[in-house]
Design a protein around this motif. Sequence first.
Motif, PDB file in Angstrom:
ATOM      1  N   LEU A  47       0.815  -1.220   0.000  1.00 56.99           N
ATOM      2  CA  LEU A  47       0.000   0.000   0.000  1.00 56.99           C
ATOM      3  C   LEU A  47       0.846   1.267   0.000  1.00 56.99           C
ATOM      4  N   ASN A  48       2.173   1.108   0.034  1.00 62.81           N
ATOM      5  CA  ASN A  48       3.091   2.249   0.080  1.00 62.81           C
ATOM      6  C   ASN A  48       2.878   3.089   1.346  1.00 62.81           C
ATOM      7  N   VAL A  49       2.772   2.380   2.470  1.00 59.77           N
ATOM      8  CA  VAL A  49       2.582   2.987   3.791  1.00 59.77           C
ATOM      9  C   VAL A  49       3.792   2.603   4.637  1.00 59.77           C
ATOM     10  N   PRO A  50       4.302   3.501   5.490  1.00 53.86           N
ATOM     11  CA  PRO A  50       5.455   3.148   6.326  1.00 53.86           C
ATOM     12  C   PRO A  50       5.196   1.918   7.194  1.00 53.86           C
ATOM     13  N   VAL A  51       6.202   1.075   7.303  1.00 54.76           N
ATOM     14  CA  VAL A  51       6.127  -0.127   8.124  1.00 54.76           C
ATOM     15  C   VAL A  51       6.224   0.273   9.587  1.00 54.76           C
ATOM     16  N   GLN A  52       5.439  -0.389  10.441  1.00 52.45           N
ATOM     17  CA  GLN A  52       5.485  -0.089  11.870  1.00 52.45           C
ATOM     18  C   GLN A  52       6.756  -0.663  12.473  1.00 52.45           C
ATOM     19  N   THR A  53       7.324   0.074  13.411  1.00 51.92           N
ATOM     20  CA  THR A  53       8.524  -0.398  14.094  1.00 51.92           C
ATOM     21  C   THR A  53       8.155  -1.295  15.265  1.00 51.92           C
ATOM     22  N   ALA A  54       9.121  -2.041  15.769  1.00 54.18           N
ATOM     23  CA  ALA A  54       8.864  -2.962  16.876  1.00 54.18           C
ATOM     24  C   ALA A  54       8.465  -2.228  18.148  1.00 54.18           C
ATOM     25  N   ASP A  55       8.903  -0.975  18.300  1.00 57.42           N
ATOM     26  CA  ASP A  55       8.590  -0.224  19.510  1.00 57.42           C
ATOM     27  C   ASP A  55       7.480   0.815  19.271  1.00 57.42           C
ATOM     28  N   ALA A  56       6.600   0.571  18.316  1.00 61.30           N
ATOM     29  CA  ALA A  56       5.551   1.535  17.973  1.00 61.30           C
ATOM     30  C   ALA A  56       4.564   1.746  19.120  1.00 61.30           C
ATOM     31  N   ASP A  57       4.391   0.746  19.985  1.00 61.10           N
ATOM     32  CA  ASP A  57       3.434   0.877  21.083  1.00 61.10           C
ATOM     33  C   ASP A  57       4.041   1.511  22.334  1.00 61.10           C
ATOM     34  N   ILE A  58       5.322   1.813  22.320  1.00 62.27           N
ATOM     35  CA  ILE A  58       5.984   2.446  23.465  1.00 62.27           C
ATOM     36  C   ILE A  58       5.992   3.953  23.246  1.00 62.27           C
ATOM     37  N   PRO A  59       5.530   4.736  24.231  1.00 59.50           N
ATOM     38  CA  PRO A  59       5.530   6.184  24.049  1.00 59.50           C
ATOM     39  C   PRO A  59       6.956   6.721  23.874  1.00 59.50           C
ATOM     40  N   PRO A  60       7.135   7.740  23.034  1.00 67.22           N
ATOM     41  CA  PRO A  60       8.486   8.246  22.766  1.00 67.22           C
ATOM     42  C   PRO A  60       9.111   8.974  23.951  1.00 67.22           C
ATOM     43  N   LEU A  61       8.292   9.528  24.828  1.00 70.89           N
ATOM     44  CA  LEU A  61       8.829  10.240  25.989  1.00 70.89           C
ATOM     45  C   LEU A  61       8.618   9.413  27.246  1.00 70.89           C
TER      46      LEU A  61
END
Length: 72
Positions: A47-61
């Motif tokens: 679909l030409n959409v960015p692949v989710q990273t393994a840590d996508a469910d962890i908040p960045p801060l």
Amino acid sequence: MDFKYRWKNGAPPSRDQAAQDGNLLDESQFATSEDHRMAEDMARKHLNVPVQTADADIPPLPHAAPPEEEIG
């Protein structure tokens, strides 16, 4: 071009919806979670959409530390 896996809602999602949704494919067609993850990555590339990273469910801060208690 057709995709070889079944989509979650019966049809390919729009690019905006695919970017926001966690799962794009019907989970019942996979034997293991690793197979499902690999197929999800392939669907996102299709679909030409960015692949989710393994840590996508962890908040960045990080969570804020609790305020220090007053000492006597």
